[in-house]
Design a protein around this motif. Structure first.
Motif, PDB file in Angstrom:
ATOM      1  N   PHE A 104       4.827  23.773 -13.065  1.00  0.00           N
ATOM      2  CA  PHE A 104       4.994  22.468 -13.694  1.00  0.00           C
ATOM      3  C   PHE A 104       3.637  21.858 -14.014  1.00  0.00           C
ATOM      4  O   PHE A 104       2.690  21.994 -13.249  1.00  0.00           O
ATOM      5  CB  PHE A 104       5.784  21.521 -12.789  1.00  0.00           C
ATOM      6  CG  PHE A 104       7.119  22.062 -12.391  1.00  0.00           C
ATOM      7  CD1 PHE A 104       7.373  22.420 -11.076  1.00  0.00           C
ATOM      8  CD2 PHE A 104       8.111  22.248 -13.328  1.00  0.00           C
ATOM      9  CE1 PHE A 104       8.590  22.945 -10.716  1.00  0.00           C
ATOM     10  CE2 PHE A 104       9.342  22.760 -12.970  1.00  0.00           C
ATOM     11  CZ  PHE A 104       9.583  23.111 -11.649  1.00  0.00           C
ATOM     12  N   SER A 113       2.697  23.326  -9.196  1.00  0.00           N
ATOM     13  CA  SER A 113       2.617  22.169 -10.071  1.00  0.00           C
ATOM     14  C   SER A 113       1.196  21.678 -10.175  1.00  0.00           C
ATOM     15  O   SER A 113       0.345  22.002  -9.359  1.00  0.00           O
ATOM     16  CB  SER A 113       3.512  21.038  -9.551  1.00  0.00           C
ATOM     17  OG  SER A 113       3.058  20.621  -8.280  1.00  0.00           O
ATOM     18  N   CYS A 141      13.370  18.599 -18.991  1.00  0.00           N
ATOM     19  CA  CYS A 141      12.904  18.492 -20.372  1.00  0.00           C
ATOM     20  C   CYS A 141      13.869  19.224 -21.308  1.00  0.00           C
ATOM     21  O   CYS A 141      14.164  20.406 -21.091  1.00  0.00           O
ATOM     22  CB  CYS A 141      11.501  19.081 -20.486  1.00  0.00           C
ATOM     23  SG  CYS A 141      10.911  19.272 -22.177  1.00  0.00           S
ATOM     24  N   SER A 198       2.233  18.085 -15.056  1.00  0.00           N
ATOM     25  CA  SER A 198       2.540  16.666 -15.246  1.00  0.00           C
ATOM     26  C   SER A 198       1.331  15.876 -15.715  1.00  0.00           C
ATOM     27  O   SER A 198       1.375  14.650 -15.783  1.00  0.00           O
ATOM     28  CB  SER A 198       3.061  16.065 -13.933  1.00  0.00           C
ATOM     29  OG  SER A 198       2.118  16.258 -12.886  1.00  0.00           O
ATOM     30  N   THR A 200      14.261  22.042 -14.719  1.00  0.00           N
ATOM     31  CA  THR A 200      13.362  21.203 -15.504  1.00  0.00           C
ATOM     32  C   THR A 200      14.251  20.328 -16.366  1.00  0.00           C
ATOM     33  O   THR A 200      15.212  20.812 -16.969  1.00  0.00           O
ATOM     34  CB  THR A 200      12.390  22.022 -16.366  1.00  0.00           C
ATOM     35  OG1 THR A 200      11.697  21.134 -17.268  1.00  0.00           O
ATOM     36  CG2 THR A 200      13.103  23.080 -17.174  1.00  0.00           C
ATOM     37  N   CYS A 244      12.120  22.401 -22.539  1.00  0.00           N
ATOM     38  CA  CYS A 244      11.768  23.400 -21.522  1.00  0.00           C
ATOM     39  C   CYS A 244      12.995  24.119 -20.961  1.00  0.00           C
ATOM     40  O   CYS A 244      12.942  25.324 -20.685  1.00  0.00           O
ATOM     41  CB  CYS A 244      11.013  22.730 -20.372  1.00  0.00           C
ATOM     42  SG  CYS A 244       9.531  21.830 -20.870  1.00  0.00           S
ATOM     43  N   ALA A 272       6.403  24.257 -17.435  1.00  0.00           N
ATOM     44  CA  ALA A 272       7.366  23.301 -17.973  1.00  0.00           C
ATOM     45  C   ALA A 272       7.143  21.929 -17.352  1.00  0.00           C
ATOM     46  O   ALA A 272       6.242  21.723 -16.539  1.00  0.00           O
ATOM     47  CB  ALA A 272       8.791  23.795 -17.685  1.00  0.00           C
ATOM     48  N   ARG A 273       7.975  20.975 -17.751  1.00  0.00           N
ATOM     49  CA  ARG A 273       7.959  19.659 -17.120  1.00  0.00           C
ATOM     50  C   ARG A 273       8.816  19.686 -15.866  1.00  0.00           C
ATOM     51  O   ARG A 273       9.623  20.577 -15.672  1.00  0.00           O
ATOM     52  CB  ARG A 273       8.433  18.596 -18.111  1.00  0.00           C
ATOM     53  CG  ARG A 273       7.464  18.435 -19.281  1.00  0.00           C
ATOM     54  CD  ARG A 273       7.840  17.300 -20.229  1.00  0.00           C
ATOM     55  NE  ARG A 273       6.781  17.116 -21.221  1.00  0.00           N
ATOM     56  CZ  ARG A 273       6.751  17.714 -22.398  1.00  0.00           C
ATOM     57  NH1 ARG A 273       7.732  18.546 -22.735  1.00  0.00           N
ATOM     58  NH2 ARG A 273       5.749  17.505 -23.230  1.00  0.00           N
ATOM     59  N   LYS A 274       8.663  18.682 -15.036  1.00  0.00           N
ATOM     60  CA  LYS A 274       9.196  18.703 -13.678  1.00  0.00           C
ATOM     61  C   LYS A 274      10.719  18.640 -13.618  1.00  0.00           C
ATOM     62  O   LYS A 274      11.368  18.211 -14.568  1.00  0.00           O
ATOM     63  CB  LYS A 274       8.590  17.543 -12.877  1.00  0.00           C
ATOM     64  CG  LYS A 274       7.094  17.672 -12.681  1.00  0.00           C
ATOM     65  CD  LYS A 274       6.521  16.482 -11.972  1.00  0.00           C
ATOM     66  CE  LYS A 274       6.974  16.434 -10.526  1.00  0.00           C
ATOM     67  NZ  LYS A 274       6.307  15.347  -9.775  1.00  0.00           N
ATOM     68  N   PRO A 275      11.301  19.068 -12.491  1.00  0.00           N
ATOM     69  CA  PRO A 275      12.762  19.042 -12.331  1.00  0.00           C
ATOM     70  C   PRO A 275      13.268  17.651 -11.946  1.00  0.00           C
ATOM     71  O   PRO A 275      12.660  16.958 -11.132  1.00  0.00           O
ATOM     72  CB  PRO A 275      13.000  20.046 -11.191  1.00  0.00           C
ATOM     73  CG  PRO A 275      11.750  19.995 -10.380  1.00  0.00           C
ATOM     74  CD  PRO A 275      10.628  19.735 -11.348  1.00  0.00           C
TER      75      PRO A 275
END
Length: 368
Positions: free
Chosen positions: A49, A254, A28, A51, A26, A31, A17-20
């Motif tokens: 993650f 990540s 997003c 990026s 997350t 996500c 997923a995309r970052k927190p």
């Protein structure tokens, strides 16, 4: 609650997923519902993650060995997991009389409202932080403006109808919040007090709206009018997210963005080799920018040696007409290169980043 896991070991599954940000696992909006869905199903997984590809429509995705379910395939990751018999929370609810109407409100009206608010209705800082904070400012800004233009096109917003479309988007969101508030009442979930994929999608929307949008957000203010929805979201956030976090747990896994290589007029051959090599781990847009910047500097030294050479330590003198002409041409060349990049990015709106890979040596955080 029952779910089919199949022959694979559940702990082998990884969610990318995309970052927190904003206190969410997350930030997003696409996500987060997947994360919540698996947590509602008590399905163990590892969260990682990526990026490097901020504009990829493949994220989020789930992988386990040779199995991969991408967001841009078969109506999304959740539908893939249900279709493949891995985890299904909806088998008993899809025949409910109001399932289709509630699904339409959440996936259409509320999804459009949140998209509008992130990219157009607010100052855009939240969207920039979620998607482009790991990129250099110039690249992130261009991609952000490109996405704003794409969102306006998708929502049918033009200069002539912008105010009308905004009123319509907020009006539909208000209707949806009212209907969902009535449906929810004081229950723990939307249907029969048991979780479904619609709870995951709606909860993801509510949490991003409450925690990622600024206090001045119109959409956020309309959501706050419904106390039972806020209580529902905060209660499940505590149970699914905050209770599962631990400072002593393993590190997040990540893939950070690669750092931009240094370039200088003293070693163009090595600079070109380093740039092309590092471009293999970048998105197309970022690699393009690096190569264009490098070509600009090469051209400036080739055609404007006075600008690329090191200034001599001597008293200032008035520039000759030749030097002024060189400098003027350099500015025109730079403007033309930037315009070419912007046109290229606008054409490449449907760019597919291809298979996204993670570094197998990094560890992820496990959720049980």
């Amino acid at each position: 609650m029952e779910q089919v896991v199949g022959e694979r070991e559940a702990e082998e599954f990884t969610v990318v997923a995309r970052k927190p940000y904003f206190g969410l696992p997350t930030a997003c909006p696409i996500c987060l519902p997947l994360f919540i869905y698996l947590k509602l199903a008590h399905f163990p997984f590892r969260l990682s993650f990526n990026s490097i590809f901020p504009d990829s429509d493949q994220i989020p995705y789930v992988e386990s060995g040779t199995y991969v379910a991408y967001n841009n395939e078969n109506s999304g990751v959740v539908e893939c997991l249900k279709k493949d018999g891995i985890v299904d929370l909806d088998s008993e609810f899809q025949s409910a009389p109001d399932w289709v109407s509630i699904q339409a409100m959440i996936n259409s009206w509320l999804a459009d409202a949140l998209t509008y608010e992130l990219w157009v209705g607010t100052d855009g800082r939240s969207a920039y932080k979620i998607y482009y904070s790991d990129l250099s400012w110039s690249i992130g800004k261009v991609l952000f403006l490109k996405q704003v233009y794409s969102v306006k096109q998708r929502l049918g917003i033009t200069k002539d109808n912008a105010e009308h479309r905004e009123d319509e988007i907020y009006r539909r969101a208000k209707i949806a919040y009212g209907a969902l508030s009535t449906k929810l009442g004081e229950q723990n979930f939307l249907f029969d007090d048991r979780p479904s994929s619609l709870d995951a999608t709606f909860l993801g929307h509510v949490l991003v709206t409450l925690h990622a949008l600024p206090d001045t957000s119109v959409l956020r203010s309309k959501l706050l009018e419904h106390d039972n929805i806020v209580r529902y979201a905060e209660k499940l956030k505590t149970e699914l997210i905050e209770s599962g976090s631990s400072s002593s747990g393993p590190q997040f896994r990540s893939v950070p963005s690669s750092s931009t290589p240094r370039k200088g007029p003293s070693n163009w051959k090595n600079g070109c080799q380093l740039t092309l090599k590092s471009g293999l781990g970048r998105s197309l847009a970022e690699t393009l920018f690096i190569l264009v910047n490098l070509s600009i500097e090469i051209s400036m030294v080739r055609f404007c040696p006075q600008l690329g050479s090191k200034p001599k330590s001597k008293p200032k003198r008035e520039k000759t007409e030749e030097e002024k002409t060189f400098k003027r041409r350099a500015k025109y060349f730079l403007a033309a290169q930037l315009l070419a990049v912007l046109l290229f990015l606008s054409v490449m709106g449907g760019y597919d980043s291809g298979d996204l890979e993670l570094d197998d040596e990094d560890e992820g955080i496990s959720f049980n």
